[in-house]
Design a protein around this motif. Structure first.
Motif, short mmCIF file in Angstrom:
data_model
loop_
_atom_site.label_atom_id
_atom_site.label_comp_id
_atom_site.label_asym_id
_atom_site.label_seq_id
_atom_site.Cartn_x
_atom_site.Cartn_y
_atom_site.Cartn_z
N ALA A 141 23.47 -52.56 -26.42
CA ALA A 141 24.46 -53.39 -25.72
C ALA A 141 23.86 -54.12 -24.54
O ALA A 141 24.48 -55.05 -24.02
CB ALA A 141 25.63 -52.52 -25.26
N LEU A 142 22.65 -53.73 -24.10
CA LEU A 142 22.04 -54.37 -22.94
C LEU A 142 21.50 -55.76 -23.27
O LEU A 142 21.04 -56.47 -22.37
CB LEU A 142 20.92 -53.49 -22.38
N ALA A 143 21.53 -56.13 -24.53
CA ALA A 143 21.16 -57.51 -24.88
C ALA A 143 22.23 -58.47 -24.39
O ALA A 143 21.95 -59.64 -24.09
CB ALA A 143 21.00 -57.64 -26.39
N GLU A 144 23.49 -57.99 -24.27
CA GLU A 144 24.59 -58.84 -23.79
C GLU A 144 24.90 -58.56 -22.32
O GLU A 144 25.45 -59.42 -21.64
CB GLU A 144 25.84 -58.59 -24.64
N THR A 145 24.61 -57.36 -21.84
CA THR A 145 24.82 -57.01 -20.43
C THR A 145 23.45 -56.80 -19.80
O THR A 145 22.87 -55.72 -19.92
CB THR A 145 25.66 -55.73 -20.31
N PRO A 146 22.90 -57.84 -19.15
CA PRO A 146 21.50 -57.76 -18.69
C PRO A 146 21.28 -56.63 -17.69
O PRO A 146 22.17 -56.27 -16.91
CB PRO A 146 21.28 -59.13 -18.03
N LEU A 147 20.08 -56.10 -17.71
CA LEU A 147 19.74 -55.00 -16.82
C LEU A 147 19.77 -55.42 -15.36
O LEU A 147 20.06 -54.61 -14.48
CB LEU A 147 18.35 -54.46 -17.18
N HIS A 148 19.44 -56.68 -15.08
CA HIS A 148 19.37 -57.11 -13.68
C HIS A 148 20.75 -57.18 -13.01
O HIS A 148 20.85 -57.42 -11.81
CB HIS A 148 18.66 -58.45 -13.55
N SER A 149 21.83 -56.95 -13.80
CA SER A 149 23.16 -56.92 -13.20
C SER A 149 23.48 -55.55 -12.60
O SER A 149 24.54 -55.37 -12.01
CB SER A 149 24.22 -57.28 -14.24
N PHE A 150 22.58 -54.59 -12.77
CA PHE A 150 22.76 -53.26 -12.20
C PHE A 150 21.72 -53.02 -11.10
O PHE A 150 20.65 -53.62 -11.10
CB PHE A 150 22.62 -52.18 -13.28
N GLU A 151 22.08 -52.13 -10.18
CA GLU A 151 21.16 -51.78 -9.12
C GLU A 151 20.48 -50.46 -9.36
O GLU A 151 19.36 -50.23 -8.89
CB GLU A 151 21.90 -51.76 -7.77
N GLN A 152 21.14 -49.55 -10.08
CA GLN A 152 20.56 -48.24 -10.39
C GLN A 152 20.90 -47.91 -11.84
O GLN A 152 22.02 -48.16 -12.29
CB GLN A 152 21.09 -47.16 -9.45
N ALA A 153 19.94 -47.34 -12.54
CA ALA A 153 20.13 -47.05 -13.96
C ALA A 153 19.50 -45.71 -14.30
O ALA A 153 18.39 -45.39 -13.86
CB ALA A 153 19.51 -48.15 -14.82
N LEU A 154 20.22 -44.93 -15.06
CA LEU A 154 19.73 -43.66 -15.60
C LEU A 154 19.71 -43.78 -17.11
O LEU A 154 20.72 -44.16 -17.72
CB LEU A 154 20.63 -42.50 -15.16
N PHE A 155 18.58 -43.45 -17.73
CA PHE A 155 18.43 -43.59 -19.17
C PHE A 155 18.19 -42.21 -19.79
O PHE A 155 17.35 -41.44 -19.31
CB PHE A 155 17.25 -44.51 -19.51
N ILE A 156 18.93 -41.92 -20.84
CA ILE A 156 18.73 -40.70 -21.62
C ILE A 156 18.49 -41.14 -23.06
O ILE A 156 19.39 -41.66 -23.72
CB ILE A 156 19.95 -39.77 -21.53
N VAL A 157 17.25 -40.98 -23.53
CA VAL A 157 16.87 -41.53 -24.82
C VAL A 157 16.11 -40.49 -25.63
O VAL A 157 15.38 -39.66 -25.09
CB VAL A 157 16.00 -42.80 -24.66
N SER A 158 16.30 -40.54 -26.93
CA SER A 158 15.55 -39.69 -27.84
C SER A 158 14.53 -40.53 -28.59
O SER A 158 14.57 -41.76 -28.56
CB SER A 158 16.50 -39.00 -28.83
N THR A 159 13.62 -39.85 -29.24
CA THR A 159 12.61 -40.51 -30.07
C THR A 159 12.88 -40.16 -31.52
O THR A 159 13.16 -39.01 -31.85
CB THR A 159 11.19 -40.06 -29.66
N TYR A 160 12.81 -41.15 -32.38
CA TYR A 160 13.20 -41.01 -33.78
C TYR A 160 11.98 -41.21 -34.67
O TYR A 160 11.15 -42.09 -34.40
CB TYR A 160 14.27 -42.05 -34.10
N GLY A 161 11.88 -40.38 -35.72
CA GLY A 161 10.77 -40.55 -36.65
C GLY A 161 9.43 -40.34 -35.98
O GLY A 161 9.22 -39.38 -35.23
N GLU A 162 8.51 -41.24 -36.22
CA GLU A 162 7.17 -41.14 -35.65
C GLU A 162 7.06 -42.04 -34.42
O GLU A 162 6.38 -43.06 -34.43
CB GLU A 162 6.12 -41.52 -36.71
N GLY A 163 7.79 -41.66 -33.37
CA GLY A 163 7.70 -42.41 -32.12
C GLY A 163 8.57 -43.64 -32.06
O GLY A 163 8.34 -44.51 -31.21
N GLU A 164 9.57 -43.76 -32.90
CA GLU A 164 10.39 -44.97 -32.97
C GLU A 164 11.66 -44.82 -32.14
O GLU A 164 12.05 -43.72 -31.75
CB GLU A 164 10.74 -45.27 -34.42
#
Length: 561
Positions: A141-164
């Motif tokens: 969804a960040l393709a439509e809501t640019p990151l630069h519109s936020f001042e602080q961001a916390l990311f929780i992400v997993s890794t899928y397959g072989e590093g994807e």
């Protein structure tokens, strides 16, 4: 006075009704403008009151006082001008206040099985409870809501397959690799989920952290890796400390699923004579408190073979029958050793044995799709043996060879909401290969239970004579009308090797027709080969944008490994 009013008693009620109607209209006008005492509302009320005054003066025989009427008009207009000026000043002040910079938080996630999304939602609630203005979004969804519109961001992400990247982070990855935004005002932190037993541990989380740094964003703290194959929750505690530093509410414990010890009920090889590795149907008794939905995953704690433990004890001259406390349980040392990665060096003679045990990492968990629904009374798995230079794989060796019938298997059930069925009876296209039919079989069993008949299955394996998994179930459901479309592809039976993706390409016209009827696509099986080829085929035939739209609508779901 009463004698003057009585002849016009009906007109008096008419005047009162006009006044009341004026206030009702004024209130409606104020409500529509979201202001209780709006200038428009006052103006309307004053106009109706002025009309009512004229009517009263006309209906009564009292002298017509022109000066009083003019004074009424003048005072009303002056009042309205003053009110408009005050309202304009007030709204200008509020608009200036609303334009002041404020802290805008983002909690972004990329999750394939739903674990990272669950943790992101938990973190979001903590920040919101503390009064923070937080927006929780998948990375796509960040393709439509640019990151630069936020001042602080916390990311929780997993890794899928072989590093994807997970599916709900793929579009962001492709978009980010083509962009170089200025994120110098962004502060961020990353919690990366992965499995250390895989070569590319937390690879996507590391990529995200490095990419943000390259765009001049400031890391609040180093990346926090979390090995999901272990029972260690210290990374989550570290993440909680960060949230509290940022002003979040009290620490929130992670909601881990309960552990069960489930007896091995039975197992048998279902493809003797196959060109591929042996596959086993493993059935485990359902215990009280065990609940799962079709599409969920079971995580098994594997154990070494008795032979391996005996050899290690002999080599290091350690007595294996002595009792030790291991994860709040008093068990023989040999049982505890079966669950850890056996080190080359044993404990010293003067070393505390229990402390030494807890310093050793556990064997990583192994995940399997559940092939049965809860109503069937047992938990069914389809496990293919993995063979390495050291012998059988950890999980497959334990379930298909080392564990004895009746022996307890340690497991927990992990919810997999991204692979759950929709609540309606929309058509569903199921695509799978190999042991991936296990997860599809559970979904189909639930569809049959619900009475949903619009199902299409495309399944691939090697040889029809020996690799026809769950053939009786599929045949029965087809006869009952629950599988109007069934395509079986056996790659080694013809002169030319054919896979399920080849059959799908030939039936693309029918697939598009099903999609026009609102169908969803569920894919389960190997990531490399079938999974990637089917995804590329769908992108070529449907277009990348339509496939992404299907994913956002929950109509393109994948469980690949």
């Amino acid at each position: 006075m009463l004698s003057l009013i009585l002849p016009f008693w009906d007109d008096f009620f008419l005047i009162i009704a006009i006044v009341v109607l004026g206030w009702i209209l004024a209130g409606a006008t104020a409500k529509s403008s979201h202001r209780i005492f709006s200038a428009a509302g006052l103006e309307l009320t004053s106009l109706l009151a002025f009309i009512s005054l004229l009517a009263l003066l006309w209906l009564t025989p009292m002298p017509f006082n022109l000066h009083f009427v003019l004074l009424w008009c003048l005072s009303t207009q002056l009042l309205l001008l003053g009110w408009r000026f005050a309202a304009r000043q007030y709204h200008n002040m509020m608009g200036h206040h609303n334009n002041q910079p404020h802290t805008s938080w983002l909690v972004g996630y990329a999750s394939q099985s739903g674990t990272a999304e669950h943790l992101a939602r938990q973190s979001t609630r903590q920040l919101q409870t503390a009064g923070k203005r937080v927006q929780m979004l998948p990375l796509n969804a960040l393709a439509e809501t640019p990151l630069h519109s936020f001042e602080q961001a916390l990311f929780i992400v997993s890794t899928y397959g072989e590093g994807e990247a997970p599916d709900n982070g793929q579009h962001f990855l492709q978009h980010a690799m083509q962009q170089q935004p200025d994120l110098s005002k962004l502060k961020f932190a990353v919690l990366a989920l992965g499995d250390r037993s895989y070569q590319h541990f937390c690879a996507f989380g590391h990529w995200l952290h490095d990419w943000l740094t390259q765009q001049r964003a400031s890391a609040i703290q180093p990346l926090v890796p979390w090995d999901q194959g272990q029972r260690d929750n210290s990374p989550w505690q570290q993440w909680q400390q960060l949230l509290q530093t940022l002003g979040a509410s009290e620490s929130s414990p992670v909601n881990q699923p309960s552990w069960f010890k489930v007896p091995l009920q039975s197992r048998y090889c279902v493809n003797p004579g196959s060109q591929g590795n042996p596959c086993f149907v493993v059935k485990l008794s359902r215990q009280e408190g065990m609940h799962w939905l079709p599409g969920d995953i079971v995580e098994v704690q594997p154990e070494h073979s008795r032979c391996s433990i005996a050899l290690w004890l002999t080599e290091h001259q350690v007595f294996g029958c002595q009792q030790v406390r291991f994860y709040d349980e008093l068990i023989p040392l040999c049982r505890a050793l079966a669950q850890i990665e056996l080190p080359k060096q044993g404990p010293n003679t003067d070393e505390n044995l229990e402390q030494w045990l807890h310093q050793q990492p556990l064997l990583p968990l192994r995940s399997y799709s559940i092939a049965s629904i809860a109503d069937e009374g047992q938990l069914t798995l389809l496990v293919r043996q993995v063979k390495t230079e050291q012998g059988l794989g950890l999980g497959s060796g334990w379930l298909t060879s080392y564990a004895l019938e009746g022996q307890p298997i340690q497991l927990r059930i992990r919810s997999h909401p991204n692979f759950h069925l929709p609540n309606d009876d929309r058509p569903i296209i199921f695509i799978c290969n190999g042991t991936g039919i296990a997860g599809i079989r559970g979904l189909l069993a639930e569809r049959v239970k619900r009475g949903h008949q619009r199902n299409w299955l495309l399944v691939g394996e090697r040889q029809q004579a020996v690799d026809n998994f769950f053939a009786k179930d599929l045949q029965r459901w087809q006869q009952l009308g629950f599988l109007p479309e069934l395509d079986r592809v056996f790659s080694r039976d013809g002169n030319q090797i054919r896979y399920v993706q080849h059959q799908l390409a030939e039936r693309m016209t029918e697939l598009k027709a099903w999609l026009e009827q609102g169908a969803a696509i569920y894919i389960c099986g190997s990531l490399h080969g079938m999974g990637q080829d089917v995804d590329q085929l769908l992108q070529a035939e449907l277009g990348t944008e339509q496939l992404q739209a299907l994913q956002q609508q929950g109509r393109y779901r994948r469980d690949l490994y």
